[in-house]
Design a protein around this motif. Structure first.
Motif, PDB file in Angstrom:
ATOM      1  N   LYS A   1     -19.173 -13.518  -3.277  1.00  0.00           N
ATOM      2  CA  LYS A   1     -19.464 -14.406  -4.403  1.00  0.00           C
ATOM      3  C   LYS A   1     -19.312 -13.664  -5.732  1.00  0.00           C
ATOM      4  O   LYS A   1     -19.496 -12.432  -5.784  1.00  0.00           O
TER       5      LYS A   1
ATOM      6  N   ALA B   1     -13.673 -13.540 -10.200  1.00  0.00           N
ATOM      7  CA  ALA B   1     -12.583 -14.257  -9.529  1.00  0.00           C
ATOM      8  C   ALA B   1     -11.252 -13.522  -9.714  1.00  0.00           C
ATOM      9  O   ALA B   1     -10.414 -13.486  -8.803  1.00  0.00           O
TER      10      ALA B   1
ATOM     11  N   THR C   1      -9.784 -11.010  -7.163  1.00  0.00           N
ATOM     12  CA  THR C   1      -9.206 -11.473  -5.903  1.00  0.00           C
ATOM     13  C   THR C   1      -7.796 -10.921  -5.766  1.00  0.00           C
ATOM     14  O   THR C   1      -6.933 -11.126  -6.628  1.00  0.00           O
TER      15      THR C   1
ATOM     16  N   THR D   1     -11.508 -11.559  -1.600  1.00  0.00           N
ATOM     17  CA  THR D   1     -11.551 -12.879  -2.215  1.00  0.00           C
ATOM     18  C   THR D   1     -12.904 -13.071  -2.872  1.00  0.00           C
ATOM     19  O   THR D   1     -13.943 -12.942  -2.205  1.00  0.00           O
TER      20      THR D   1
ATOM     21  N   SER E   1     -15.130 -15.704  -4.635  1.00  0.00           N
ATOM     22  CA  SER E   1     -15.241 -17.152  -4.825  1.00  0.00           C
ATOM     23  C   SER E   1     -16.636 -17.613  -4.421  1.00  0.00           C
ATOM     24  O   SER E   1     -17.243 -17.050  -3.514  1.00  0.00           O
TER      25      SER E   1
END
Lengths: 107, 123
Positions: free
Chosen positions: B13, B88, B91, B120, B122
């Protein structure tokens, strides 16, 4: 930071063509310029270092030239396996920087 | 066979942390500068960080702003990247790579690459 600008961004070419990719640095980097080839889903592969020194195992149809701010990668006779994306990278000073890439596509 | 194998990627996250590892084999790891390079989806290559053979010197991309820390354990032939406050835009596939020459002859050209590990970020 030193900016590296490649041209063209993409190129449609044919088997047997002679291909030249250009890389320009925003300031002089002497001979500290490296070239990589990357195929989809794979890690990059070192082709040439120090502007013109061919990495071991790389076919002799690949060559590099240049110094200062202007450099070229030449493929003398394009083969099927050469369709890929090519990146230049300066190792003159940190932070190291890459060009944006040049994608060779089949015409 | 000379090899680099990355691990530790995954889904995290925003604001979270992740530690990547790179295991080296079949070469004298302690004599080489090592580097992390990343590639965002559909984008080009971006140099992230380099660490000297002894670990004394460490270099980072300006864009990381102190969020990432590179380290190595020469007794375990391993390279690490600690990534904090992830965003983000972090990523990417993260590759570890070996310099072509050893010690102070390091060129900043990378001849051996791992297969990459995917990060990643997200919610």
């Amino acid at each position: 930071d030193i900016q590296m600008t490649q041209s063209p961004s993409s190129l449609s070419t044919s088997i047997g063509d002679r291909v030249t990719i250009t890389c320009r640095a925003s300031q002089s980097i002497n001979y500290d310029l490296n070239w990589y080839q990357q195929k989809p889903g794979k890690a990059p592969k070192l082709l040439i270092h120090t502007a013109s020194r061919l990495q071991s195992g790389v076919p002799s149809r690949f060559s590099g030239s240049g110094s200062g701010t202007d450099f070229t990668l030449t493929i003398s006779s394009l083969q099927t396996e050469d369709f890929a994306t090519y990146y230049c990278q300066q190792s003159y000073t940190y932070p190291y920087t890459f060009g944006q890439g040049t994608k060779l596509e089949i015409k | 066979e000379v090899q680099l194998v990355e691990s530790g990627g995954g889904l995290v996250k925003p604001g979270g942390s992740l530690r990547l590892s790179c295991a080296a084999s079949e070469f004298t790891f302690s004599t080489y500068f090592m580097t992390w390079v990343r590639q965002a989806p559909g984008r080009g290559l971006e140099w992230v960080s380099t660490i000297s053979s002894s670990g004394t010197y460490r270099y980072y991309a300006d864009s990381l702003k102190g969020r990432f820390t590179v380290s190595r354990d020469n007794t375990k032939n391993s390279l690490f990247l600690q990534m904090n406050s992830l965003r983000a835009e972090d990523t990417a596939i993260y590759y570890c790579a070996r310099d072509i020459y050893t010690y102070n002859d390091a060129l900043g050209a990378f001849d051996i690459w791992g297969q990459g590990t995917t990060v990643t970020v997200s919610s």
